[in-house]
Write a protein that holds these residues in place. Structure first.
Motif, PDB file in Angstrom:
ATOM      1  N   ARG A   1      -4.181  -9.707   6.294  1.00  0.00           N
ATOM      2  CA  ARG A   1      -4.240  -8.247   6.325  1.00  0.00           C
ATOM      3  C   ARG A   1      -5.561  -7.879   6.963  1.00  0.00           C
ATOM      4  O   ARG A   1      -6.577  -8.538   6.709  1.00  0.00           O
ATOM      5  CB  ARG A   1      -4.257  -7.665   4.918  1.00  0.00           C
ATOM      6  CG  ARG A   1      -3.096  -8.039   4.076  1.00  0.00           C
ATOM      7  CD  ARG A   1      -3.343  -7.578   2.658  1.00  0.00           C
ATOM      8  NE  ARG A   1      -2.191  -7.947   1.870  1.00  0.00           N
ATOM      9  CZ  ARG A   1      -1.679  -7.214   0.902  1.00  0.00           C
ATOM     10  NH1 ARG A   1      -2.253  -6.077   0.554  1.00  0.00           N
ATOM     11  NH2 ARG A   1      -0.629  -7.616   0.248  1.00  0.00           N
ATOM     12  N   VAL A   2      -5.539  -6.784   7.697  1.00  0.00           N
ATOM     13  CA  VAL A   2      -6.731  -6.388   8.449  1.00  0.00           C
ATOM     14  C   VAL A   2      -7.075  -4.929   8.127  1.00  0.00           C
ATOM     15  O   VAL A   2      -6.199  -4.057   8.207  1.00  0.00           O
ATOM     16  CB  VAL A   2      -6.462  -6.523   9.965  1.00  0.00           C
ATOM     17  CG1 VAL A   2      -7.695  -6.119  10.768  1.00  0.00           C
ATOM     18  CG2 VAL A   2      -6.032  -7.942  10.320  1.00  0.00           C
TER      19      VAL A   2
ATOM     20  N   GLY B   1     -12.095   0.523   5.906  1.00  0.00           N
ATOM     21  CA  GLY B   1     -11.319   0.787   4.702  1.00  0.00           C
ATOM     22  C   GLY B   1      -9.853   1.103   4.951  1.00  0.00           C
ATOM     23  O   GLY B   1      -9.086   1.232   4.002  1.00  0.00           O
ATOM     24  N   GLN B   2      -9.453   1.219   6.197  1.00  0.00           N
ATOM     25  CA  GLN B   2      -8.035   1.519   6.475  1.00  0.00           C
ATOM     26  C   GLN B   2      -7.263   0.241   6.759  1.00  0.00           C
ATOM     27  O   GLN B   2      -7.641  -0.526   7.648  1.00  0.00           O
ATOM     28  CB  GLN B   2      -7.933   2.376   7.740  1.00  0.00           C
ATOM     29  CG  GLN B   2      -7.850   3.852   7.471  1.00  0.00           C
ATOM     30  CD  GLN B   2      -7.575   4.595   8.774  1.00  0.00           C
ATOM     31  OE1 GLN B   2      -6.649   4.277   9.499  1.00  0.00           O
ATOM     32  NE2 GLN B   2      -8.414   5.561   9.059  1.00  0.00           N
ATOM     33  N   LEU B   3      -6.195   0.052   6.016  1.00  0.00           N
ATOM     34  CA  LEU B   3      -5.349  -1.122   6.251  1.00  0.00           C
ATOM     35  C   LEU B   3      -4.609  -0.930   7.568  1.00  0.00           C
ATOM     36  O   LEU B   3      -3.843   0.012   7.729  1.00  0.00           O
ATOM     37  CB  LEU B   3      -4.358  -1.282   5.100  1.00  0.00           C
ATOM     38  CG  LEU B   3      -3.387  -2.452   5.209  1.00  0.00           C
ATOM     39  CD1 LEU B   3      -4.118  -3.776   5.303  1.00  0.00           C
ATOM     40  CD2 LEU B   3      -2.440  -2.459   4.025  1.00  0.00           C
ATOM     41  N   LEU B   4      -4.845  -1.834   8.524  1.00  0.00           N
ATOM     42  CA  LEU B   4      -4.249  -1.668   9.854  1.00  0.00           C
ATOM     43  C   LEU B   4      -2.921  -2.392  10.000  1.00  0.00           C
ATOM     44  O   LEU B   4      -2.006  -1.906  10.629  1.00  0.00           O
ATOM     45  CB  LEU B   4      -5.194  -2.197  10.940  1.00  0.00           C
ATOM     46  CG  LEU B   4      -6.567  -1.557  11.035  1.00  0.00           C
ATOM     47  CD1 LEU B   4      -7.309  -2.134  12.234  1.00  0.00           C
ATOM     48  CD2 LEU B   4      -6.451  -0.045  11.165  1.00  0.00           C
TER      49      LEU B   4
ATOM     50  N   VAL C   1      -7.262 -13.473   4.367  1.00  0.00           N
ATOM     51  CA  VAL C   1      -6.332 -14.518   4.817  1.00  0.00           C
ATOM     52  C   VAL C   1      -5.959 -15.365   3.603  1.00  0.00           C
ATOM     53  O   VAL C   1      -6.826 -15.748   2.817  1.00  0.00           O
ATOM     54  CB  VAL C   1      -6.964 -15.425   5.904  1.00  0.00           C
ATOM     55  CG1 VAL C   1      -5.938 -16.446   6.408  1.00  0.00           C
ATOM     56  CG2 VAL C   1      -7.474 -14.600   7.078  1.00  0.00           C
ATOM     57  N   ASP C   2      -4.678 -15.624   3.462  1.00  0.00           N
ATOM     58  CA  ASP C   2      -4.183 -16.421   2.334  1.00  0.00           C
ATOM     59  C   ASP C   2      -3.447 -17.634   2.907  1.00  0.00           C
ATOM     60  O   ASP C   2      -2.446 -17.480   3.605  1.00  0.00           O
ATOM     61  CB  ASP C   2      -3.226 -15.554   1.500  1.00  0.00           C
ATOM     62  CG  ASP C   2      -2.749 -16.257   0.248  1.00  0.00           C
ATOM     63  OD1 ASP C   2      -2.928 -17.484   0.141  1.00  0.00           O
ATOM     64  OD2 ASP C   2      -2.186 -15.578  -0.630  1.00  0.00           O
ATOM     65  N   SER C   3      -3.954 -18.812   2.603  1.00  0.00           N
ATOM     66  CA  SER C   3      -3.351 -20.024   3.182  1.00  0.00           C
ATOM     67  C   SER C   3      -2.358 -20.699   2.238  1.00  0.00           C
ATOM     68  O   SER C   3      -1.944 -21.830   2.492  1.00  0.00           O
ATOM     69  CB  SER C   3      -4.446 -21.028   3.561  1.00  0.00           C
ATOM     70  OG  SER C   3      -5.043 -21.555   2.393  1.00  0.00           O
TER      71      SER C   3
ATOM     72  N   PRO D   1       0.831  -1.187   0.000  1.00  0.00           N
ATOM     73  CA  PRO D   1       0.000   0.000   0.000  1.00  0.00           C
ATOM     74  C   PRO D   1       0.876   1.251   0.000  1.00  0.00           C
ATOM     75  O   PRO D   1       2.058   1.173   0.329  1.00  0.00           O
ATOM     76  CB  PRO D   1      -0.778  -0.113   1.311  1.00  0.00           C
ATOM     77  CG  PRO D   1      -0.230  -1.257   2.045  1.00  0.00           C
ATOM     78  CD  PRO D   1       0.755  -1.974   1.195  1.00  0.00           C
ATOM     79  N   ALA D   2       0.292   2.411  -0.380  1.00  0.00           N
ATOM     80  CA  ALA D   2       1.047   3.649  -0.509  1.00  0.00           C
ATOM     81  C   ALA D   2       1.907   3.891   0.738  1.00  0.00           C
ATOM     82  O   ALA D   2       3.094   4.138   0.642  1.00  0.00           O
ATOM     83  CB  ALA D   2       0.082   4.791  -0.740  1.00  0.00           C
ATOM     84  N   ALA D   3       1.269   3.816   1.898  1.00  0.00           N
ATOM     85  CA  ALA D   3       2.056   3.940   3.125  1.00  0.00           C
ATOM     86  C   ALA D   3       2.001   2.592   3.823  1.00  0.00           C
ATOM     87  O   ALA D   3       0.930   2.071   4.086  1.00  0.00           O
ATOM     88  CB  ALA D   3       1.456   5.013   4.015  1.00  0.00           C
ATOM     89  N   ALA D   4       3.162   2.023   4.064  1.00  0.00           N
ATOM     90  CA  ALA D   4       3.179   0.683   4.685  1.00  0.00           C
ATOM     91  C   ALA D   4       2.508   0.741   6.048  1.00  0.00           C
ATOM     92  O   ALA D   4       2.756   1.661   6.819  1.00  0.00           O
ATOM     93  CB  ALA D   4       4.605   0.210   4.824  1.00  0.00           C
ATOM     94  N   PRO D   5       1.622  -0.205   6.335  1.00  0.00           N
ATOM     95  CA  PRO D   5       0.948  -0.192   7.635  1.00  0.00           C
ATOM     96  C   PRO D   5       1.938  -0.560   8.731  1.00  0.00           C
ATOM     97  O   PRO D   5       2.941  -1.215   8.462  1.00  0.00           O
ATOM     98  CB  PRO D   5      -0.107  -1.282   7.488  1.00  0.00           C
ATOM     99  CG  PRO D   5       0.462  -2.206   6.480  1.00  0.00           C
ATOM    100  CD  PRO D   5       1.292  -1.373   5.547  1.00  0.00           C
TER     101      PRO D   5
END
Ligand code: GCB
Length: 602
Positions: free
Chosen positions: A135-136, A140-143, A172-174, A20-24
Motif C-alpha cells: 500500500r502506498v 497521509g493519503q492512501l494512493l 509491504v507485507d511479504s 479504507p472508507a473509500a477504496a483507493p
C-alpha cells in the motif's frame, strides 16, 4: 468502568479485510518509465518492522498518519519514523540485517521528498516491484494497493503531492498466502520488500501510457501496432519517429485514445543475437514525448521449428533466478545484471529462461543490448489454487503487468504461463485460459510453459494436455539426479505427442563448488558434469528439440535446501557457485554450445 479504547483489529489478511472508507483506485501501469525523467526515490528509507500489522490500525497507531500530528499535540504516538533505522531501497530487507534474514510479514518504509507540482501535470509513484502485497500513501493519503511481488505498478499521486516537503509511506507485507501467486511453497527464497526502484514520475495531463510497435510477421517490412494516450480525446495527433532509420509516421487517436500505425520500414537492420541492433524510437502525443530504444524482429513457429526473422533458430540457454552474485539476495543493480549476463555470454548461450517470475527491467534491457533471447514467466509455480477464480485473476494481472512492461523488448520471445503444474482438469482449464489471454494481449510472441513429463526410466512421455494450448512446449526432467543415474539417460526413449518445438526448460543436478571425487559421487563437480554429458547425448536424440535451459546458472538461496556442509540453505544446481566459481559442468555445457552440439537433432 475503565475506558476501553477499541482499535480496529486487523488480522494477518488485513490487506483484504481492512478496507479504507473509500477504496483507493487500482494501480495504473506506465511503460518505459526507465526512459522518462523521474524523481528517483532510491536510497535510505526509514523503516519499522511490524509483524502484528499494528500500523494498519485506524487512529493514532496508523503509521501513515504522520501529517495529522499538530506541533505540541499531546496525542499518544508510539512510533517515530525519524528515529527509526533506515534501510536501502531498492533492496530486499532480508539481506540487509541479520535480524531480518528470515523475517516474513509487515514492514513500513518512509521517506520525505521535495516536489514542485506543475499546473496541468500528473504525478505517479512508480514501484518496480514490492514483494508481496503493498500500500502506498503520500502525505497521509492512501494512493493504491497492489498484490504481486515481481511486477511494476504506478499509483497516481497528483492530488496528494504538494509544493515543498512531502512524505511517502509504503507498507509491504511479504507473508506467503495459500491463495497467492506464487502460493505457500517455492524452491526459492521469499525476499521481501521494495526490491526494485521507486520513483516519482511526472507526466502531462494526457500522456503515453502504453504502446506496442513491432515488425509484422507477414512481410517483415512494416512496423505495426499502436500508441495509447491516456486521457486523450479522439483526434489527438500522435507521431512515431525512428530518426536513425529516417522513418516518420503520423496518426490520430480514436475514441479509446489509441492511434494505430502501419509504418513501411523495409530497410531496417533486424534484431537478432548476432545483431542486437536497437533503434531510438521517439513517440509524441500533445505535450508528451517518450523516447525508447527498440529492436525489430519477428518470431513464430512452423511445425517443430522456431523461426527468428523467418529462419530456424536453436536456443542455447540457461535458467537464471534473480539472485545477486557474490552476496545473495535480490538482484538490484546494473552491475549485478552485467555479471550474470556476462556469464551467460561466456557460456556461449544466445538465450535464457528468467525463472520463475518477471525479473527487473534492467535484465530485459540488458538482454536487448547484449543479444540474449528471453523466456519470461509468471510465478504460477507447482500447485497454486487452480480451482479459484480469484487466483486466476491474480495470475492474469501479473501476466498483464509483465507483458505491458516488456513488449518493447525484442529479446523477449516467449511468455511462460506456469512451471511444473499437476496434470488435472482444473489446472488445464486455468492455464489454457492463461495461454488464450497471453495470445490476446500479445499476438506477436510465443506462449509456453514448463511441463512435467511422466513414464519410467525406459520410456518418458511428453503428452500433457496443456500442450495443445502452447506454441512451444517446455519440459523439465532430472534423470541422473532425482531418478536413475547419469547413464540412465543413454537408454531412455522419449515419446512426444506434439509436432511443436520442444525446449528442455530444466535438467541438471547439484554440486558443491570445489568438492571433487569419483564420477559417481553425488554433490561432486564430477558427478554434475557427468549428468550434463549424458543429458546432452540423450537430448540430441529428440527430433523436435529446439532449445535448452539447464537448471541453473548460479546457486541460489532456498529454504528447501538445508543439507549441512553441502547446501547450507542454497540450491546447489548452479553451474557457478554463489561466490562466482565456475564448476566443471559449466565447461561441459560451454563446449556443447560453442560447438553447436546441442539441440541440432534432425
Ligand atoms: C524444479 C523446479 C525448480 C527447482 C528445481 C530443483 O523442477 O522448477 O524451481 O529449483 O526443480 O532444483 O529441484
Amino acid at each position: 468502568m475503565g475506558l476501553i479504547v477499541c482499535l480496529a483489529w486487523t488480522g494477518p489478511s488485513a490487506l483484504h479485510a481492512e478496507q479504507p472508507a473509500a477504496a483507493p483506485p487500482a494501480p495504473t501501469l506506465l511503460v518505459a518509465v526507465d526512459r522518462r525523467p523521474v524523481l528517483n526515490l532510491d536510497g535510505e528509507w526509514h523503516s519499522i518492522l511490524d509483524p502484528y500489522e499494528n500500523g494498519l490500525d485506524n487512529g493514532s497507531k496508523s503509521y501513515w498518519n504522520d501529517t495529522e500530528l499538530p506541533a505540541g499535540s499531546n496525542k499518544l504516538t508510539e512510533y517515530d519514523f525519524s528515529k527509526s533505522p533506515t534501510i536501502k531501497v531498492p533492496g530486499d530487507w532480508n539481506t540487509q540485517s541479520p535480524a531480518l534474514m528470515n523475517y516474513e510479514g509487515g514492514f513500513w518504509y518512509e521517506r520525505h521528498f521535495q516536489y514542485q507540482p506543475q499546473a496541468g501535470r500528473r504525478a505517479f509513484v512508480d514501484i518496480g516491484a514490492a514483494n508481496y502485497r503493498s500500500r502506498v500513501w503520500v502525505n497521509g493519503q492512501l494512493l493504491c494497493m497492489h498484490e504481486g511481488g515481481y511486477t511494476q505498478f504506478d499509483c497516481e499521486a497528483t492530488k496528494a503531492v504538494r509544493a515543498g516537503d512531502n512524505s511517502m509511506v509504503i507498507f509491504v507485507d511479504s507473508t506467503r498466502l495459500a491463495d497467492g501467486v506464487p502460493t505457500l511453497k517455492t524452491d526459492w527464497f521469499n525476499y521481501g520488500g521494495l526490491t526494485r526502484d521507486v520513483s516519482l514520475v511526472t507526466v502531462p495531463a494526457n500522456f503515453i501510457d502504453d504502446f506496442d510497435l513491432h515488425l509484422d510477421r507477414a512481410t517483415r517490412s512494416v512496423i505495426e501496432g499502436y500508441v495509447h494516450v491516456e486521457g486523450a480525446q479522439a483526434g489527438t495527433p500522435v507521431t512515431v519517429d525512428l530518426p536513425d532509420a529516417k522513418l516518420h509516421a503520423e496518426g490520430v487517436t480514436d475514441a479509446d485514445g489509441r492511434a494505430a500505425f502501419r509504418i513501411p520500414a523495409s530497410g531496417l537492420s533486424l534484431w537478432s543475437p548476432e545483431n542486437p541492433k536497437l533503434y531510438r524510437v521517439v513517440l509524441k502525443a500533445g505535450d508528451d514525448t517518450l523516447t525508447d530504444e527498440m529492436g525489430f524482429r519477428t518470431v513464430e513457429v512452423s511445425g517443430s521449428e522456431i523461426l527468428l526473422n523467418g529462419k530456424p533458430i536453436v536456443l542455447h540457454g540457461v535458467s537464471i533466478h534473480a539472485e545477486a552474485p557474490f552476496r545473495s539476495g535480490r538482484v538490484d543493480s546494473d552491475q549485478e545484471v552485467a555479471t550474470l549476463l556476462g556469464w551467460v555470454k561466456d557460456l556461449g548461450a544466445n538465450y535464457m529462461r528468467l525463472a520463475h517470475y518477471p525479473h527487473d527491467e534492467r535484465m530485459t534491457r540488458a538482454a536487448d543490448k547484449m543479444g540474449i533471447l528471453v523466456w519470461s514467466e509468471v510465478p504460477v509455480y507447482w500447485a497454486v489454487e487452480f480451482g479459484r477464480e480469484d487466483v486466476f485473476a491474480k495470475s492474469e494481472q501479473q501476466l498483464h503487468e509483465e507483458i505491458r512492461r516488456d513488449r518493447d523488448k525484442a529479446s523477449v520471445i516467449l511468455w511462460s504461463v506456469a512451471n511444473e503444474t499437476p496434470n488435472n482438469p482444473a489446472r488445464t482449464a486455468f492455464l489454457t485460459r492463461s495461454a488464450e489471454f497471453v495470445h490476446r494481449e500479445d499476438p506477436t510472441r510465443l506462449v509456453t510453459a514448463a511441463l512435467l513429463v511422466h513414464g519410467d526410466l525406459k520410456t518418458k512421455y511428453i503428452d500433457d494436455p496443456l500442450g495443445k494450448a502452447l506454441d512451444v512446449i517446455g519440459f523439465n526432467e532430472y534423470i541422473g539426479w532425482y531418478e536413475g543415474t547419469p547413464e540412465t539417460a543413454d537408454t531412455v526413449e522419449w515419446k512426444v505427442a506434439y509436432d511443436k518445438p520442444l525446449i528442455t526448460s530444466e535438467f541438471g543436478g547439484g554440486a558443491k563448488a570445489g568438492l571433487h571425487g569419483a564420477i559417481d559421487q553425488r554433490w561432486t563437480e564430477e558427478y554434475q558434469a557427468e549428468i550434463y554429458r549424458h543429458q546432452i547425448g540423450m537430448l540430441n536424440k529428440i527430433p523436435q528439440l529446439r532449445g535448452t535451459t539447464p537448471w541453473i546458472l548460479m546457486d541460489f538461496r532456498s529454504p528447501l535446501r538445508e543439507l549441512p556442509g553441502i547446501q547450507d540453505g542454497f540450491n546447489r544446481k548452479g553451474l557457478i557457485s554463489d561466490q562466482g566459481k565456475k564448476k566443471a559442468a559449466f565447461f561441459v555445457l560451454q563446449k556443447a554450445y560453442k560447438e553447436n552440439g546441442l539441440g541440432h537433432a534432425e
